[in-house]
Design an enzyme around this catalytic site. Structure first.
Site, PDB file in Angstrom:
ATOM      1  N   GLY A 109     -17.900   0.139 -12.144  1.00  0.00           N
ATOM      2  CA  GLY A 109     -17.627  -0.747 -12.880  1.00  0.00           C
ATOM      3  C   GLY A 109     -18.494  -1.944 -13.222  1.00  0.00           C
ATOM      4  CE  LYS A 148     -17.823   2.872  -7.820  1.00  0.00           C
ATOM      5  NZ  LYS A 148     -16.538   2.053  -7.731  1.00  0.00           N
ATOM      6  CB  ALA A 166     -11.017  -6.317  -6.958  1.00  0.00           C
ATOM      7  CG  ASP A 226      -1.941   1.002   1.056  1.00  0.00           C
ATOM      8  OD1 ASP A 226      -2.823   0.571   0.557  1.00  0.00           O
ATOM      9  OD2 ASP A 226      -1.865   2.246   1.725  1.00  0.00           O
ATOM     10  NE  ARG A 227      -2.373   6.672  -1.923  1.00  0.00           N
ATOM     11  CZ  ARG A 227      -3.051   7.763  -2.461  1.00  0.00           C
ATOM     12  NH1 ARG A 227      -2.426   8.391  -3.644  1.00  0.00           N
ATOM     13  NH2 ARG A 227      -4.161   8.194  -2.018  1.00  0.00           N
ATOM     14  CB  SER A 270     -15.004  -9.612 -11.882  1.00  0.00           C
ATOM     15  OG  SER A 270     -16.276  -9.214 -11.846  1.00  0.00           O
ATOM     16  CE1 TYR A 271     -13.176  -2.463 -14.020  1.00  0.00           C
ATOM     17  CE2 TYR A 271     -14.811  -2.124 -15.650  1.00  0.00           C
ATOM     18  CZ  TYR A 271     -13.495  -2.212 -15.140  1.00  0.00           C
ATOM     19  OH  TYR A 271     -12.682  -1.287 -15.929  1.00  0.00           O
ATOM     20  CG  HIS A 295     -21.197   2.520  -5.598  1.00  0.00           C
ATOM     21  ND1 HIS A 295     -21.921   2.175  -6.902  1.00  0.00           N
ATOM     22  CD2 HIS A 295     -20.842   1.211  -5.273  1.00  0.00           C
ATOM     23  CE1 HIS A 295     -21.742   0.983  -7.158  1.00  0.00           C
ATOM     24  NE2 HIS A 295     -21.091   0.393  -6.204  1.00  0.00           N
ATOM     25  CG  HIS A 296     -18.949   4.191  -0.845  1.00  0.00           C
ATOM     26  ND1 HIS A 296     -17.780   4.849  -1.119  1.00  0.00           N
ATOM     27  CD2 HIS A 296     -18.777   3.057  -1.513  1.00  0.00           C
ATOM     28  CE1 HIS A 296     -16.898   4.143  -1.849  1.00  0.00           C
ATOM     29  NE2 HIS A 296     -17.601   2.830  -1.880  1.00  0.00           N
TER      30      HIS A 296
HETATM   31  N1  LIG Z   1     -14.524  -5.675  -8.049  1.00  0.00           N
HETATM   32  C1  LIG Z   1     -15.460  -5.469  -6.702  1.00  0.00           C
HETATM   33  O1  LIG Z   1     -16.191  -5.991  -6.262  1.00  0.00           O
HETATM   34  C2  LIG Z   1     -14.972  -4.264  -6.054  1.00  0.00           C
HETATM   35  C3  LIG Z   1     -14.231  -3.211  -6.508  1.00  0.00           C
HETATM   36  N2  LIG Z   1     -13.637  -2.231  -5.781  1.00  0.00           N
HETATM   37  C4  LIG Z   1     -12.859  -1.148  -6.352  1.00  0.00           C
HETATM   38  O2  LIG Z   1     -11.604  -1.319  -5.782  1.00  0.00           O
HETATM   39  C5  LIG Z   1     -10.941  -0.136  -5.487  1.00  0.00           C
HETATM   40  C6  LIG Z   1     -10.942   0.222  -4.148  1.00  0.00           C
HETATM   41  O3  LIG Z   1     -11.663   0.343  -3.451  1.00  0.00           O
HETATM   42  P1  LIG Z   1     -11.821   0.906  -2.160  1.00  0.00           P
HETATM   43  O4  LIG Z   1     -11.256   0.059  -1.110  1.00  0.00           O
HETATM   44  O5  LIG Z   1     -13.339   1.333  -1.689  1.00  0.00           O
HETATM   45  O6  LIG Z   1     -11.225   2.151  -2.030  1.00  0.00           O
HETATM   46  P2  LIG Z   1     -10.157   2.969  -1.015  1.00  0.00           P
HETATM   47  O7  LIG Z   1      -9.842   4.254  -1.556  1.00  0.00           O
HETATM   48  O8  LIG Z   1     -10.640   2.895   0.233  1.00  0.00           O
HETATM   49  O9  LIG Z   1      -8.689   2.165  -1.110  1.00  0.00           O
HETATM   50  C7  LIG Z   1      -7.939   2.231  -2.121  1.00  0.00           C
HETATM   51  C8  LIG Z   1      -6.385   1.760  -1.911  1.00  0.00           C
HETATM   52  O10 LIG Z   1      -5.723   1.913  -2.883  1.00  0.00           O
HETATM   53  C9  LIG Z   1      -4.392   2.859  -2.378  1.00  0.00           C
HETATM   54  N3  LIG Z   1      -3.957   3.770  -3.320  1.00  0.00           N
HETATM   55  C10 LIG Z   1      -2.783   3.691  -3.792  1.00  0.00           C
HETATM   56  N4  LIG Z   1      -2.618   4.463  -4.825  1.00  0.00           N
HETATM   57  C11 LIG Z   1      -3.768   5.343  -4.986  1.00  0.00           C
HETATM   58  C12 LIG Z   1      -4.134   6.325  -5.911  1.00  0.00           C
HETATM   59  N5  LIG Z   1      -3.187   6.841  -6.576  1.00  0.00           N
HETATM   60  N6  LIG Z   1      -5.265   6.798  -5.749  1.00  0.00           N
HETATM   61  C13 LIG Z   1      -6.129   6.264  -4.771  1.00  0.00           C
HETATM   62  N7  LIG Z   1      -5.709   5.221  -4.026  1.00  0.00           N
HETATM   63  C14 LIG Z   1      -4.542   4.588  -4.003  1.00  0.00           C
HETATM   64  C15 LIG Z   1      -5.202   3.880  -1.285  1.00  0.00           C
HETATM   65  O11 LIG Z   1      -4.142   4.301  -0.495  1.00  0.00           O
HETATM   66  P3  LIG Z   1      -4.753   5.461   0.601  1.00  0.00           P
HETATM   67  O12 LIG Z   1      -5.013   4.790   1.566  1.00  0.00           O
HETATM   68  O13 LIG Z   1      -3.251   6.222   0.935  1.00  0.00           O
HETATM   69  O14 LIG Z   1      -5.550   6.398  -0.266  1.00  0.00           O
HETATM   70  C16 LIG Z   1      -6.034   2.619  -0.393  1.00  0.00           C
HETATM   71  O15 LIG Z   1      -5.294   1.720   0.217  1.00  0.00           O
HETATM   72  C17 LIG Z   1     -11.798   0.875  -6.334  1.00  0.00           C
HETATM   73  O16 LIG Z   1     -11.453   0.870  -7.628  1.00  0.00           O
HETATM   74  C18 LIG Z   1     -13.244   0.102  -6.180  1.00  0.00           C
HETATM   75  O17 LIG Z   1     -14.320   0.649  -7.202  1.00  0.00           O
HETATM   76  C19 LIG Z   1     -14.106  -1.857  -4.444  1.00  0.00           C
HETATM   77  C20 LIG Z   1     -15.247  -2.888  -4.015  1.00  0.00           C
HETATM   78  C21 LIG Z   1     -15.752  -3.926  -4.591  1.00  0.00           C
HETATM   79  O1  LIG Z   2     -16.221   1.142  -5.007  1.00  0.00           O
HETATM   80  C1  LIG Z   2     -16.884   0.327  -4.589  1.00  0.00           C
HETATM   81  O2  LIG Z   2     -17.140   0.577  -3.350  1.00  0.00           O
HETATM   82  C2  LIG Z   2     -17.406  -0.735  -5.363  1.00  0.00           C
HETATM   83  N1  LIG Z   2     -17.003  -0.817  -6.618  1.00  0.00           N
HETATM   84  C3  LIG Z   2     -17.407  -1.819  -7.485  1.00  0.00           C
HETATM   85  C4  LIG Z   2     -17.980  -1.036  -8.836  1.00  0.00           C
HETATM   86  O3  LIG Z   2     -17.402  -0.066  -9.063  1.00  0.00           O
HETATM   87  O4  LIG Z   2     -18.936  -1.758  -9.480  1.00  0.00           O
HETATM   88  C5  LIG Z   2     -18.077  -2.800  -7.125  1.00  0.00           C
HETATM   89  C6  LIG Z   2     -19.114  -2.771  -5.898  1.00  0.00           C
HETATM   90  O5  LIG Z   2     -20.217  -2.085  -6.313  1.00  0.00           O
HETATM   91  C7  LIG Z   2     -18.384  -1.654  -4.924  1.00  0.00           C
END
Ligand SMILES: NC(=O)C1=CN([C@@H]2O[C@H](COP(=O)(O)OP(=O)(O)OC[C@H]3O[C@@H](n4cnc5c(N)ncnc54)[C@H](OP(=O)(O)O)[C@@H]3O)[C@@H](O)[C@H]2O)C=CC1
Ligand SMILES: O=C(O)C1=N[C@H](C(=O)O)C[C@H](O)C1
Length: 248
Positions: free
Chosen positions: A144, A138, A78, A28-29, A102-103, A134-135
């Protein structure tokens, strides 16, 4: 199974919570006592991993793919919001290593896709609209998953997405599909496909009740993926019918 997690954010944290024994490294960054800052550090660790789960950010895709390709490590991707070029780079990498991208990680969305494949060909006289919620944290819109469901609908009907009707002064076209994104509070993720007919509505809706559904889906995907050869796998192709119990 030994896992590395990429992205220790709101969703990635649940991967650690659900599989604390399996996650041997977190990239993680924001470096904290739990995390390492880069794939270079992961390479330096003596630990090898069976798969990487990525819940991070599209800008980090090159690092993820480079590590996966160099070490032949299967990837569960993801993260959402990739460009066409980024998706093409995932496809290229999948010629050499197994990748599940997968999105949405929830098997429920695979079931919705199957329903849509049945329903859309029957619903030629209905207008279709897609709504996602979504929250407020996002960053990408539409989600996605909304794009994924759009693609599924497009396999059965030639619909054109309309992302913004704010300045419109005309009626909808028969074959357009409105893509609506709502953002607020802590909504984990809702996706609804609306079929609007004359004097009736059909609504197909998936609601995530926790972020855990995504984290556990990613862990299950990693378990299935490490058995596979190189290739790009989706929710529809990774699991066999018998495996569908995996989300319970
Ligand atoms: N396919 C699926 O089912 C799902 C997909 N997602 C996707 O996963 C991703 C992460 O979601 P979520 O955990 O909610 O997001 P968060 O922003 O909470 O987490 C993102 C993580 O990536 C890190 N990061 C590193 N570089 C970057 C950057 N340049 N910009 C932003 N973040 C960075 C963040 O670090 P830092 O904490 O320092 O910001 C953080 O730890 C999103 O793309 C989301 O849409 C989410 C849920 C379900
Ligand atoms: O960012 C999220 O939280 C989520 N992202 C995914 C999306 O963009 O579809 C999946 C899920 O809905 C949660």
């Amino acid at each position: 199974m030994k896992l590395a997690l990429h992205g220790y954010g709101a969703t990635g944290q649940y991967v650690v919570e659900l599989a604390p024994q399996s996650v041997v490294a977190i990239v993680d960054r924001t470096k904290s006592s739990d995390t390492i800052a880069s794939y270079a550090e992961l390479t330096e660790m003596s630990e090898t991993v069976d798969a990487i789960i990525d819940f991070s950010h599209p800008s980090l895709l090159p690092d993820l793919l480079a590590y996966g390709l160099a070490t032949k490590t299967p990837l569960v991707i993801a993260t959402t919001g990739f460009s066409e070029a980024e998706l093409a780079s995932i496809k290229d990498a999948a010629k050499e290593i197994p990748i599940f991208q997968s999105y949405n990680m929830s098997y429920g969305i695979a079931m919705v896709q199957q329903l849509l494949k049945t329903l859309v060909p029957l619903a030629g006289a209905y207008d279709i609209e897609l709504l996602e919620k979504h929250h407020n944290q996002k960053v990408d819109a539409p989600s996605g998953t909304a794009e994924l469901l759009l693609q599924t609908i497009q396999t059965a009907r030639d619909v054109t997405p309309v992302y913004d009707r704010s300045q419109t002064r005309q009626k909808r076209e028969t074959n357009e599909i409105g893509m609506h994104a709502m953002r607020g509070g802590t909504i984990f993720g809702e996706h609804e496909v609306l079929f609007a007919g004359v004097d009736e509505l059909i609504e197909i809706k998936h609601t995530a009740l926790s972020k855990k559904v995504f984290a556990s889906g990613a862990i299950k995907a990693a378990e299935a993926l490490i058995q596979k050869t190189a290739g790009l796998y989706t929710l529809e192709t990774l699991y066999t019918q018998e495996d569908s119990h995996v989300t319970h």
